[in-house]
Design an enzyme around this catalytic site. Structure first.
Site, PDB file in Angstrom:
ATOM      1  CB  SER A 139      -0.884  -0.006   1.259  1.00 49.67           C
ATOM      2  OG  SER A 139      -1.517   1.239   1.450  1.00 49.67           O
ATOM      3  CE1 TYR A 152      -4.002  -2.613   5.207  1.00 48.19           C
ATOM      4  CE2 TYR A 152      -3.224  -0.389   4.777  1.00 48.19           C
ATOM      5  CZ  TYR A 152      -3.695  -1.603   4.316  1.00 48.19           C
ATOM      6  OH  TYR A 152      -3.854  -1.799   2.964  1.00 48.19           O
TER       7      TYR A 152
END
Length: 175
Positions: A139, A152
């Site tokens: 990401s 995350y």
């Protein structure tokens, strides 16, 4: 990596990016196997894409990964592409411990330990193929973390670092 005529396993293939990747590779003529913890999601995708296969996998469970990899090797001995895509993200309030700890541990297990364990379990099968590839979805938060999703962001940074060196000639060599 060639994008046709592969046997591809995509974790988290029941929705989102995983489903999109699965459908794209399937349309290009590859044998696609999707995995998820949710049978309903798998059934929806395979019903909409005749010929696509699915297998249940709890990426958080070491024993599930072990039996899953054995089943993949038995049912799909030509597997030559693994796409580690399964992941979770949750908002965390770090000012209220220990409430966020359970979520943080689940995120680390799903996003980091799961792909590491599954890759290790399937690596012998992948190494037997003339052309194989392992792709792991990261990401932009690996580079620009979000304060609301620190665990995350950290797992995506770890994934980026780990798999960047697997394919790099600059990878640290064992001593």
């Amino acid at each position: 990596m060639k994008i046709t005529e592969n046997t591809i396993l995509i974790t988290g293939g029941g929705s989102g990016i995983g489903r999109g990747l699965a459908e794209s590779f399937h349309k290009k003529g590859s044998q696609v196997i999707i995995s998820s913890r949710r049978q309903q999601a798998l059934d929806e995708v395979t019903s909409a894409n005749l010929g696509m296969k699915s297998l249940l996998l709890d990426i958080n469970d070491r024993d599930s990964i072990r039996s899953f990899s054995q089943q993949v090797a038995q049912d799909y001995p030509g597997l030559n592409v693994l796409i580690n895509n399964a992941g979770i993200s949750k908002l965390e309030d770090l000012k209220s411990p220990p409430d966020y700890l359970e979520d943080a541990e689940a995120i680390v297990t799903t996003n980091l330990l799961g792909p590491i364990r599954l890759t290790a379990a399937l690596l012998p099968l992948l190494q037997n193929q003339p052309h194989s590839a392992i792709l792991t979805v990261s990401s932009g938060l690996a580079f620009v973390p979000n304060a609301a999703t620190p665990t995350y962001s950290a797992t995506k940074a770890a994934i980026h670092t780990r798999y960047r060196y697997v394919t790099s000639s600059k990878a640290p060599q064992p001593r």
